[in-house]
Each structure stands twice: as C-alpha cells, then as structure tokens.
Write an enzyme that holds these catalytic residues in place. Structure first.
Site, PDB file in Angstrom:
ATOM      1  N   THR A   1       8.709  -0.215  -1.896  1.00 37.60           N
ATOM      2  CA  THR A   1       9.605   0.842  -2.377  1.00 37.60           C
ATOM      3  C   THR A   1      10.249   0.526  -3.727  1.00 37.60           C
ATOM      4  O   THR A   1      10.487   1.434  -4.529  1.00 37.60           O
ATOM      5  CB  THR A   1      10.689   1.098  -1.293  1.00 37.60           C
ATOM      6  OG1 THR A   1      10.009   1.472  -0.088  1.00 37.60           O
ATOM      7  CG2 THR A   1      11.644   2.197  -1.677  1.00 37.60           C
TER       8      THR A   1
ATOM      9  N   THR B   1       6.316   0.646   7.815  1.00 35.78           N
ATOM     10  CA  THR B   1       7.632   1.308   7.867  1.00 35.78           C
ATOM     11  C   THR B   1       8.117   1.447   9.322  1.00 35.78           C
ATOM     12  O   THR B   1       7.317   1.399  10.263  1.00 35.78           O
ATOM     13  CB  THR B   1       7.541   2.702   7.235  1.00 35.78           C
ATOM     14  OG1 THR B   1       6.485   3.416   7.871  1.00 35.78           O
ATOM     15  CG2 THR B   1       7.274   2.625   5.744  1.00 35.78           C
TER      16      THR B   1
ATOM     17  N   CYS C   1      -1.559   4.648  12.846  1.00 35.95           N
ATOM     18  CA  CYS C   1      -2.041   6.030  12.802  1.00 35.95           C
ATOM     19  C   CYS C   1      -2.508   6.418  14.199  1.00 35.95           C
ATOM     20  O   CYS C   1      -2.989   5.576  14.951  1.00 35.95           O
ATOM     21  CB  CYS C   1      -3.223   6.216  11.846  1.00 35.95           C
ATOM     22  SG  CYS C   1      -3.531   4.889  10.763  1.00 35.95           S
TER      23      CYS C   1
ATOM     24  N   ALA D   1       7.092  10.689   4.809  1.00 38.10           N
ATOM     25  CA  ALA D   1       6.068  11.197   5.717  1.00 38.10           C
ATOM     26  C   ALA D   1       4.984  11.802   4.823  1.00 38.10           C
ATOM     27  O   ALA D   1       4.668  12.981   4.907  1.00 38.10           O
ATOM     28  CB  ALA D   1       6.648  12.242   6.660  1.00 38.10           C
TER      29      ALA D   1
ATOM     30  N   LYS E   1      -3.358   2.488  -2.067  1.00 36.41           N
ATOM     31  CA  LYS E   1      -2.944   3.474  -1.061  1.00 36.41           C
ATOM     32  C   LYS E   1      -4.026   3.645   0.003  1.00 36.41           C
ATOM     33  O   LYS E   1      -5.216   3.518  -0.286  1.00 36.41           O
ATOM     34  CB  LYS E   1      -2.691   4.788  -1.810  1.00 36.41           C
ATOM     35  CG  LYS E   1      -2.488   5.996  -0.971  1.00 36.41           C
ATOM     36  CD  LYS E   1      -1.034   6.188  -0.629  1.00 36.41           C
ATOM     37  CE  LYS E   1      -0.826   7.322   0.372  1.00 36.41           C
ATOM     38  NZ  LYS E   1       0.133   6.966   1.422  1.00 36.41           N
ATOM     39  N   GLY E   2      -3.624   3.955   1.235  1.00 37.27           N
ATOM     40  CA  GLY E   2      -4.553   4.083   2.361  1.00 37.27           C
ATOM     41  C   GLY E   2      -5.673   5.092   2.132  1.00 37.27           C
ATOM     42  O   GLY E   2      -5.438   6.185   1.629  1.00 37.27           O
TER      43      GLY E   2
ATOM     44  N   LYS F   1      -2.505  -4.842   9.382  1.00 39.12           N
ATOM     45  CA  LYS F   1      -1.094  -4.598   9.059  1.00 39.12           C
ATOM     46  C   LYS F   1      -0.360  -4.116  10.304  1.00 39.12           C
ATOM     47  O   LYS F   1      -0.657  -3.034  10.823  1.00 39.12           O
ATOM     48  CB  LYS F   1      -1.010  -3.552   7.953  1.00 39.12           C
ATOM     49  CG  LYS F   1       0.395  -3.259   7.506  1.00 39.12           C
ATOM     50  CD  LYS F   1       0.362  -2.569   6.168  1.00 39.12           C
ATOM     51  CE  LYS F   1       1.711  -2.163   5.692  1.00 39.12           C
ATOM     52  NZ  LYS F   1       1.644  -1.525   4.369  1.00 39.12           N
TER      53      LYS F   1
ATOM     54  N   SER G   1       0.820  -1.213   0.000  1.00 40.18           N
ATOM     55  CA  SER G   1       0.000   0.000   0.000  1.00 40.18           C
ATOM     56  C   SER G   1       0.856   1.267   0.000  1.00 40.18           C
ATOM     57  O   SER G   1       1.838   1.367   0.737  1.00 40.18           O
ATOM     58  CB  SER G   1      -0.902  -0.008   1.242  1.00 40.18           C
ATOM     59  OG  SER G   1      -1.605   1.204   1.319  1.00 40.18           O
TER      60      SER G   1
ATOM     61  N   GLY H   1       8.688  -5.610   3.094  1.00 34.38           N
ATOM     62  CA  GLY H   1       9.825  -4.911   3.683  1.00 34.38           C
ATOM     63  C   GLY H   1      11.063  -5.207   2.859  1.00 34.38           C
ATOM     64  O   GLY H   1      11.673  -6.262   2.993  1.00 34.38           O
TER      65      GLY H   1
END
Ligand SMILES: Cc1cc2nc3c(=O)[nH]c(=O)nc-3n(C[C@H](O)[C@H](O)[C@H](O)COP(=O)(O)O)c2cc1C
Length: 300
Positions: free
Chosen positions: A265, A192, A129, A69, A44-45, A164, A20, A242
């Site tokens: 990534t 992350t 979050c 960030a 994506k979130g 997650k 994501s 990861g």
C-alpha cells in the site's frame, strides 16, 4: 556487506520486492522508481482470461490503511505475456507473477502457460479466491484443498513456487506445513484482512462489493505475529508483507524470521518507499555491524 537473498530459488540482489496489486505490471511505476534497484518485481494477479474486476467504488481509505475490493482485474495470462512481459524482460530484475483462478485446473493452466514464456523468475499463488467448483470457499482456508492445489501447480511448473497465505485462519502453522510439504519453495504472507466500511448517512456499505481486504500500516503488527508464528515451523523461506511504510517495519519482519519483504500500500502514497527500505536495511546492517539480512533474525 551482502544484501542478496535466495527466496526459494529466486536470487534477489536485496531482500525487497513489491506486493502484488500495488505496483501494476512494473511499467506503470517505471517513471517514478528505478526498477533495477528492486530485489524483484511482483506483478498484479493474473488469471486465465481477461477479467474486469468489481464495480466501483472499489477502494476506500480508513484509519490506518485502506480497504480494497478491486476484484483482481487483469488482462489474462496471454494478454500479460503479449503486452506486459516484454517490458519486464528488459529490466534485468527477477519477475514474480502472482496468479489466481476459480478452480484448480485454472491455476494449473495459468502456471503451465507462464512456464513456457521466457523471462519469468517465479510464480506466486494467490489462494484468497473462491473455489467456485467447491461451493465458493477460498482455497486458502482449507489446508487439504490448499495442499492439493499446491501439488497440482507444482507438477505443472519447474519455476520457483511461492504460496501466499491468507491471514484469517485459526493457526497459520498448519497452512505453512501443508504448503511446504506439497512442494511450495517459499511462502508469502500476509494477504489483506477481510474488512468493511459503512457510510452511516446513506446507511450503505461504502464499497460496491460491500466488503474487501484491509491493507496498510494498521495491519503491520498482525502480520508480524503471523510471520513470527510461521517462522516457527517453516523449512522454506518467508516473504513478509503487511504495512511496510518505513525501513523499520521491514527490519521487524526480518527479525521475526522473514528472508525477504514486500512493500504494498505504501507504493500508492510514496513510490520511492521500496528503495528507501533497501537503503534503510543497509544502514541498519552497518550500524549493527552485520553483514547479511539473515543476521537480523532473532534466535529462538
Ligand atoms: C489495491 C490492492 C490490490 C491487491 N491485489 C492483489 C493481487 O492481485 N494478488 C495478491 O495476491 N494480493 C493482492 N493484494 C494484497 C497485497 O499484495 C498485500 O499482500 C497486502 O496489501 C498487504 O501488504 P500492504 O499492507 O503493504 O499493502 C492487493 C492489495 C491492494 C491494496
């Protein structure tokens, strides 16, 4: 040979999805990758309302990876359903929607709205979050808060549910047990790792948000250890991520006990990585005379 896996009710034709936040909503990568080759697309979130994310600069390359960030910028659940989902529905690939919120109620509402929309295969909870109502600690760092969140979302949807996990906890096994008992069908790890970089000439943090999350090749051995530990107690399948840049890192996760893997990534550097990883897993199985990805797992 049969590459297909069942990730907590999500049937994937091979064990490879994308992580994501590193693959947009699929459409952005459609010209670069044959999307139908992927085992699933993880987007994506998404939260309840549109969200601008953090001010710039919001990512920086560091040795071994990057710190971001982004702050979970996104179109909100209704915007996603209206503008992005129709494209994904036509791809005939399972769609996993990553969601987040600043309260339990928000997660529940987003999950409920997604459940009513056609063409979504699973929901992944990003629990890294801040819980604004409870003093800003992240949901993912208190096993009791986390279990409450998972069972509340569980009641709001019949879709396969992934949770997650954050890597920065003292014992990942406690969190694995908490979320599987609360009804999570599968577990994703790792998110992350909290990180920071400083511009020493200006003597200022590089990111406008000061700190962010480290991802990329450098976090891979950390993730392998966490997946290995998680697999010790997991009764539900694990989705590992990861620092997958080559098939070898994905195979290492499968050896550690993961059922499926996600490329993150690496998509920013080479968008063909997920497809290369799928081919690499198939070649490995052939070379070792194995028939399924599950056979790669190291017996305990
Ligand atoms: C730019 C960026 C954005 C991300 N956005 C999200 C997100 O929206 N939700 C989430 O759960 N994880 C998000 N992540 C974390 C990734 O999904 C993944 O867990 C992490 O980057 C580790 O995998 P990697 O080293 O292969 O990137 C993001 C990561 C990056 C680099």
């Amino acid at each position: 040979m049969n590459l297909s896996v069942n990730l907590g009710g999500i049937h994937m034709k091979n064990p490879v999805t994308v992580a994501s936040g590193t693959f947009g909503y699929g459409q952005e990568y459609a010209g670069l990758v044959d999307l139908k080759k992927l085992g699933a697309i993880t987007v994506k979130g998404i939260r309840l309302s549109p969200w601008a994310g953090n001010p710039l600069p919001r990512h920086v390359e560091v040795p071994g990876g990057m710190i971001n960030a982004i702050g979970l910028q996104g179109p909100g659940v209704d915007g996603f359903i209206r503008d992005d989902l129709p494209f994904l529905q036509k791809r005939r690939v399972p769609v996993i929607v990553n969601i987040w919120g600043t309260s339990q109620e928000e997660y529940v509402e987003v999950a409920a709205r997604l459940s009513d929309a056609p063409g979504i295969t699973g929901i992944e909870l990003n629990v890294s979050c801040p819980n604004v109502k409870k003093g800003g600690h992240t949901f993912g760092q208190n096993p009791r808060t986390l279990a409450r969140l998972v069972s509340a979302v569980r009641k709001a949807t019949t879709l396969p549910l992934l949770t997650k996990l954050a890597p920065n906890v003292p014992d990942i096994r406690v969190y694995v047990k908490a979320v599987q008992e609360a009804g999570s069908d599968a577990i994703s790890l790792i998110n992350t790792i909290p990180a920071m970089a400083i511009d020493i000439e200006r003597r200022k943090p590089i990111l406008a948000n000061r700190s962010g999350g480290l991802s990329g090749l450098g976090i891979h051995p950390v993730a392998v250890k966490l997946v290995w530990d998680a697999a010790e107690v997991a009764t539900v399948p694990l989705l590992a991520m990861g620092g997958i840049f080559e098939p070898e890192q994905a195979i290492e996760f499968l050896a550690a006990g993961a059922t499926a893997v996600a490329v993150g990534t690496a998509n920013f550097i080479d968008p063909s990585t997920p497809v290369r990883v799928i081919d690499g897993i198939a070649n490995y199985l052939k070379r070792h005379k194995m028939r399924t990805p599950a056979e790669i797992r190291i017996p305990r």
